[in-house]
Every structure is written in C-alpha cells, then in structure tokens.
Scaffold this motif. Structure first.
Motif, PDB file in Angstrom:
ATOM      1  N   LEU A   1      41.697  25.455  43.029  1.00  0.00           N
ATOM      2  CA  LEU A   1      40.983  24.320  43.376  1.00  0.00           C
ATOM      3  C   LEU A   1      39.543  23.754  43.547  1.00  0.00           C
ATOM      4  CD1 LEU A   1      43.244  25.076  47.558  1.00  0.00           C
ATOM      5  CD2 LEU A   1      43.339  22.940  45.767  1.00  0.00           C
ATOM      6  N   GLU A   2      39.123  24.420  42.781  1.00  0.00           N
ATOM      7  CA  GLU A   2      38.100  24.521  42.240  1.00  0.00           C
ATOM      8  C   GLU A   2      38.007  23.570  41.284  1.00  0.00           C
ATOM      9  OE1 GLU A   2      36.297  27.849  40.842  1.00  0.00           O
ATOM     10  OE2 GLU A   2      35.710  29.035  42.572  1.00  0.00           O
ATOM     11  N   ASN A   3      39.000  22.695  40.513  1.00  0.00           N
ATOM     12  CA  ASN A   3      39.022  22.316  39.480  1.00  0.00           C
ATOM     13  C   ASN A   3      39.117  20.655  40.222  1.00  0.00           C
ATOM     14  OD1 ASN A   3      39.030  19.728  38.342  1.00  0.00           O
ATOM     15  ND2 ASN A   3      41.390  21.207  37.160  1.00  0.00           N
ATOM     16  N   SER A   4      37.929  19.827  39.961  1.00  0.00           N
ATOM     17  CA  SER A   4      37.804  18.465  41.563  1.00  0.00           C
ATOM     18  C   SER A   4      39.316  17.678  41.034  1.00  0.00           C
ATOM     19  CB  SER A   4      36.552  17.932  41.415  1.00  0.00           C
ATOM     20  OG  SER A   4      36.270  16.947  39.866  1.00  0.00           O
TER      21      SER A   4
ATOM     22  N   ILE B   1      41.156  30.928  50.321  1.00  0.00           N
ATOM     23  CA  ILE B   1      40.472  30.345  50.332  1.00  0.00           C
ATOM     24  C   ILE B   1      39.260  29.908  51.414  1.00  0.00           C
ATOM     25  CG2 ILE B   1      42.533  28.752  48.780  1.00  0.00           C
ATOM     26  CD1 ILE B   1      42.263  26.720  51.443  1.00  0.00           C
ATOM     27  N   LEU B   2      39.608  30.378  52.324  1.00  0.00           N
ATOM     28  CA  LEU B   2      38.254  29.943  52.844  1.00  0.00           C
ATOM     29  C   LEU B   2      36.874  30.506  53.183  1.00  0.00           C
ATOM     30  CD1 LEU B   2      39.568  31.301  56.685  1.00  0.00           C
ATOM     31  CD2 LEU B   2      38.780  29.209  55.426  1.00  0.00           C
ATOM     32  N   MET B   3      37.389  32.008  51.739  1.00  0.00           N
ATOM     33  CA  MET B   3      36.194  32.877  51.183  1.00  0.00           C
ATOM     34  C   MET B   3      34.781  31.609  50.524  1.00  0.00           C
ATOM     35  SD  MET B   3      36.789  36.053  51.511  1.00  0.00           S
ATOM     36  CE  MET B   3      38.608  36.008  52.027  1.00  0.00           C
ATOM     37  N   ASP B   4      35.635  30.671  50.012  1.00  0.00           N
ATOM     38  CA  ASP B   4      35.519  29.515  48.753  1.00  0.00           C
ATOM     39  C   ASP B   4      34.649  28.424  48.938  1.00  0.00           C
ATOM     40  OD1 ASP B   4      35.610  29.032  45.547  1.00  0.00           O
ATOM     41  OD2 ASP B   4      36.782  26.810  46.580  1.00  0.00           O
ATOM     42  N   GLY B   5      34.462  28.441  50.600  1.00  0.00           N
ATOM     43  CA  GLY B   5      33.414  27.249  51.020  1.00  0.00           C
ATOM     44  C   GLY B   5      34.524  26.077  51.213  1.00  0.00           C
ATOM     45  N   GLN B   6      33.795  25.244  51.460  1.00  0.00           N
ATOM     46  CA  GLN B   6      34.385  23.778  51.489  1.00  0.00           C
ATOM     47  C   GLN B   6      35.761  23.009  50.269  1.00  0.00           C
ATOM     48  OE1 GLN B   6      34.379  22.536  54.467  1.00  0.00           O
ATOM     49  NE2 GLN B   6      33.928  25.034  55.261  1.00  0.00           N
TER      50      GLN B   6
ATOM     51  N   LEU C   1      39.347  24.308  50.333  1.00  0.00           N
ATOM     52  CA  LEU C   1      39.548  22.232  51.507  1.00  0.00           C
ATOM     53  C   LEU C   1      39.792  21.782  51.400  1.00  0.00           C
ATOM     54  CD1 LEU C   1      37.758  25.596  54.530  1.00  0.00           C
ATOM     55  CD2 LEU C   1      40.187  25.298  53.393  1.00  0.00           C
ATOM     56  N   ALA C   2      38.802  20.501  50.966  1.00  0.00           N
ATOM     57  CA  ALA C   2      38.632  19.471  50.991  1.00  0.00           C
ATOM     58  C   ALA C   2      39.682  19.221  50.393  1.00  0.00           C
ATOM     59  CB  ALA C   2      37.273  19.299  49.999  1.00  0.00           C
ATOM     60  N   LEU C   3      40.013  19.634  48.947  1.00  0.00           N
ATOM     61  CA  LEU C   3      40.434  19.003  48.302  1.00  0.00           C
ATOM     62  C   LEU C   3      42.258  19.369  48.580  1.00  0.00           C
ATOM     63  CD1 LEU C   3      39.825  21.007  44.838  1.00  0.00           C
ATOM     64  CD2 LEU C   3      40.111  17.973  45.104  1.00  0.00           C
TER      65      LEU C   3
ATOM     66  N   PHE D   1      42.144  29.647  61.194  1.00  0.00           N
ATOM     67  CA  PHE D   1      42.464  29.224  59.612  1.00  0.00           C
ATOM     68  C   PHE D   1      44.155  28.529  59.635  1.00  0.00           C
ATOM     69  CE2 PHE D   1      44.443  30.363  55.523  1.00  0.00           C
ATOM     70  CZ  PHE D   1      44.502  29.224  54.946  1.00  0.00           C
ATOM     71  N   LEU D   2      45.058  29.196  60.664  1.00  0.00           N
ATOM     72  CA  LEU D   2      46.031  28.120  61.102  1.00  0.00           C
ATOM     73  C   LEU D   2      46.000  27.529  61.804  1.00  0.00           C
ATOM     74  CD1 LEU D   2      48.499  31.331  62.434  1.00  0.00           C
ATOM     75  CD2 LEU D   2      47.841  30.328  60.702  1.00  0.00           C
ATOM     76  N   THR D   3      45.009  26.166  62.882  1.00  0.00           N
ATOM     77  CA  THR D   3      44.655  25.572  63.011  1.00  0.00           C
ATOM     78  C   THR D   3      44.174  24.253  61.692  1.00  0.00           C
ATOM     79  OG1 THR D   3      42.642  25.920  63.556  1.00  0.00           O
ATOM     80  CG2 THR D   3      43.835  26.402  65.409  1.00  0.00           C
TER      81      THR D   3
END
Ligand code: CMP
Ligand code: MG
Length: 400
Positions: free
Chosen positions: A246-249, A277-282, A285-287, A312-314
């Motif tokens: 998920l770091e790969n745009s 993925i929460l710890m990976d910043g935004q 999550l955006a992807l 996170f669940l929400t």
C-alpha cells in the motif's frame, strides 16, 4: 550536589586537538561551527586525510564499531561541536541487523586500508600471506541468513517457485463455500516446501512483496475463474495485502488492471489488511479508501492480536472483520475471553461489518461462533488450504 549534566556542546580553539589517533571513542560529533581536520601519521609524516565543516559528522567510526579512534581530529578554526552519544547511532543500527553487519564490514575495510597506508614504509608489503581477517561473528549469522534468504526469494520469483493454496471461507450455517483466501507457499529447490512464516516478513521488508503481490493477483484471479466454473457459483477471492504494497501508489491501478484482464468485478475481490496500516500514516489508508470506493471488498485481518484499535473499525466501512484464531482459542478456554469475543462480535454487528471466524477446527468452536451470530468461517473443520488441483478433487463439481 549531583554532577552537572555534561553539555551537549564542546568548544575547541583553532589548533586544539579534539582527540588523538588510538584514543578510546566516547562520542561522535556534529560540527555546528568551524572546521575540523582528520590526521594520520603516514611514514612518519602527519597527513591530513579529510577536512570537515558545518553540518558534517566525524568521530562516528569508533562509536559504530567500538574500536579506538582510527585517526586524530583537530580544530582548524574555533569550533562548536554538538556531542552525539553512542546510543543515538548504535541503537538505530541494532534495529536493522543487515545494515549493522554492512556497516561493520565497511568500517573494517576503511580501517584496514588506512592502517596499511600508515604502515607502508619504503619497503613494499611483499610476500606476507593474506590474512583471513573477518569481522563476522556468530551474532551476525541471522543477518547473513537473511541476506541468503533474500537472494533465494529473488530466485524463487524468477523461477516460479511460489505456489498458492486456497482455503475455503464458508457460510457458517449452511457450510456453503462463499470464497477463498489465497495463501502463499514456497516450493524451494534447496529447502523443500517452506512455510510462509519463514519468508513473509522478509518479502514485506524488502520491495519483493510488490512483484510477488502482483504475481499472486495474476495467479489467484486465473484460479478464481476456474473455481467459479467448477463450483458453478459466484465466489470471492481474498488476498492478504501488506503495508508495503500500500506504499506503492499504483496499487489500485494495478489491481484494476489484473481484475479487468480476468473479467472480474471488484466485488469478487477482498483485500485483507491488518491494523498495521494505521501505523503507516495516511498514504496506505488513502489507497485503501480508493479501492473501497471502486467497489473492492475490504476486510480487517488478525483482529484481536495487535492493538485492536476500535476507532479503526469505524474508518471506512469495512466489509468484514476476521477474528483471529488465537481469540477463538482463548474464548474456548477462558470465560472472560469469551466475553471479549462476544463484545467484538457485538461491535462488528452494530457497525454492519460481516464477521469471519478463522481457525475453526472443532464442532465445539463452530458451536461457539455460531452462537455469536458469526456469519462466515474458515478452518480445518471445513477444509485445509489446498492447491487448486486438490481443491477441485475435494469438492465435487457444482458443489460447495
Ligand atoms: P573515529 O575513528 O571515531 O575517529 C576518527 C575519525 O576520522 C573517524 O571516526 C571518521 O569520522 C574520520 N575518518 C577516519 N578515516 C577517514 C577517511 N579515510 N576519510 C575521512 N574521514 C575519516
Ligand atoms: Mg489473512
């Protein structure tokens, strides 16, 4: 009186020695002001090996390899130096064993080269037999093993040594097969069949997970079409997606390309992601939000093992939540954990998130999750992960 804490700055006047060649090293320095020269005695002469100015670091070698100063340092101008403690540099290295090993190797080479230069006198260094001068210690073996494994994994991808096994995800009431989770295996020439826990972390740490992830999509979607034909029904394919992917745009674009190439719709593909993925910043999550918006199903994997962050669940209308097998196991043994499990299933129901219980092995476990209104199940009680050819033998044509 308690000792005054040492200042983070040290000042030296022009011409002053900062440390001598061979001194024990107590810290490294960042130059805030002034210039510093590095000296070594070569054939009886004082040779300047380097000059450093503002923003540069020196005195790091003794800190990183624990040996004495490899050269002397002297202030050329009045200097202000910021002290860098050993822990600041060394702790970073200890987190990454391969980098630590590489740094040790490089420092050893620099020290050997400068020592040789310094020792060479008029007489050439003739017939002395090369000394095997290794820096590798027993403690470095895990790092070496990882480097070796990394090379083997590159080879595995190029030579198609990876395999996918598929584990059915079933409707808990009817036991009808609803979909499959694709699970990677490695059929290694040297090592035989390697379980994923040996190599998944390394794939994820290295960029290899990106091409391997792409291979997984290609293989799994081909097999999904074959499975749909065999079962004569709609099915979904669940893929485990790592933070690194998920770091790969291009992640969603590539997913679209693979599904389109196989004539599959996004609702036939489920992406399993962990809370990591929460710890990976935004960006991850955006992807994921983009994938969700395009119609892919998103599932939370391993819930109940990590931080179990309930916010996170929400986050973005997850389609399903996979309750980790350890939670199920614990709930069977411990009434308090059964309360926790009931709480988690209650929250998921309240948020309209479907539940999947994984690792169901016994009728008792099935009974427990059925009692909690968990809709889907996965586990040995229904089927082991199997390669495609065996899967279609276990399930008769048209049957689920
Ligand atoms: P350290 O060995 O702690 O103390 C001497 C410092 O000189 C060393 O760390 C480096 O920062 C620097 N140094 C040693 N060798 C060289 C070199 N060949 N070129 C530039 N800087 C060096
Ligand atoms: Mg999973």
């Amino acid at each position: 009186m308690p000792p005054k804490p040492a200042s983070i700055y040290r000042n030296y006047q022009a011409g002053e020695t900062i440390f001598k060649d061979g001194d024990p090293g107590d810290c490294a320095y960042l130059i805030e002001r002034g210039q510093v020269s590095i000296h070594k005695h070569v054939q009886g002469e004082d040779v300047v090996m380097a000059t450093f100015g503002k923003g540069e670091i020196f005195g790091e070698m003794a800190i990183l390899d624990g040996l004495n100063r490899s050269a002397a340092a002297r202030a050329i101008e009045d200097c202000q130096l910021m002290v860098i403690q050993r822990e600041q540099l060394f702790d970073q290295l200890q987190k990454t064993p391969i980098t630590h090993l590489l740094v040790k190797i490089l420092l050893k080479r620099i020290r050997n080269t400068t020592d040789k230069l310094a020792r060479v006198s008029g007489t050439a260094m003739t017939s002395s037999a090369p000394v095997f001068d290794s820096v590798i210690e027993a403690a470095d073996q895990p790092a070496i093993d990882r480097i070796r494994l990394g090379s083997e994994l590159q080879h595995a991808l190029a030579h198609e040594e990876f395999r996918l096994h598929y584990q059915p995800i079933v409707d808990i009431q009817s036991r009808k097969v609803l979909g499959f989770e694709a699970l990677i295996r490695w059929q290694s020439q040297n090592r035989g069949l390697v379980p994923p826990n040996v190599f998944i972390d390394l794939l994820e740490e290295s960029s290899l997970i990106v091409p391997v992830g792409s291979w997984i999509q290609e293989r799994a979607f081909t097999d999904l079409n074959r499975l749909k034909a065999h079962f004569g029904t709609e099915l979904f394919m669940s893929l485990n997606i790592s933070v690194r992917q998920l770091e790969n745009s291009f992640f969603v674009e590539e997913l679209n390309r693979h599904t389109a190439a196989h004539g599959l719709g996004p609702a036939e593909v489920k992406l399993e992601v962990t809370e990591r993925i929460l710890m990976d910043g935004q960006s991850g999550l955006a992807l994921l939000a983009d994938a969700k918006q395009k119609g892919y199903l998103i599932s939370i994997d391993d819930f109940g093992t990590g931080y179990s962050n309930f916010q996170f669940l929400t986050k973005f209308g997850f389609d399903s939540l996979k309750v980790d097998r350890s939670l199920l196991r614990a709930a069977m043994l411990d009434p308090q954990m059964a309360v926790v499990l009931r709480g988690i299933t209650g929250i998921a129901h309240g948020l309209s998130i479907d539940l999947i219980a994984e690792g169901i092995e016994t009728e008792e476990e099935l009974g427990l999750v059925r009692g909690l209104n968990v809709g889907m199940g996965q586990g040995y009680l229904f089927a082991k992960p199997l390669p495609f050819d065996e899967l279609i033998k276990v399930y008769p044509k048209g049957g689920g």
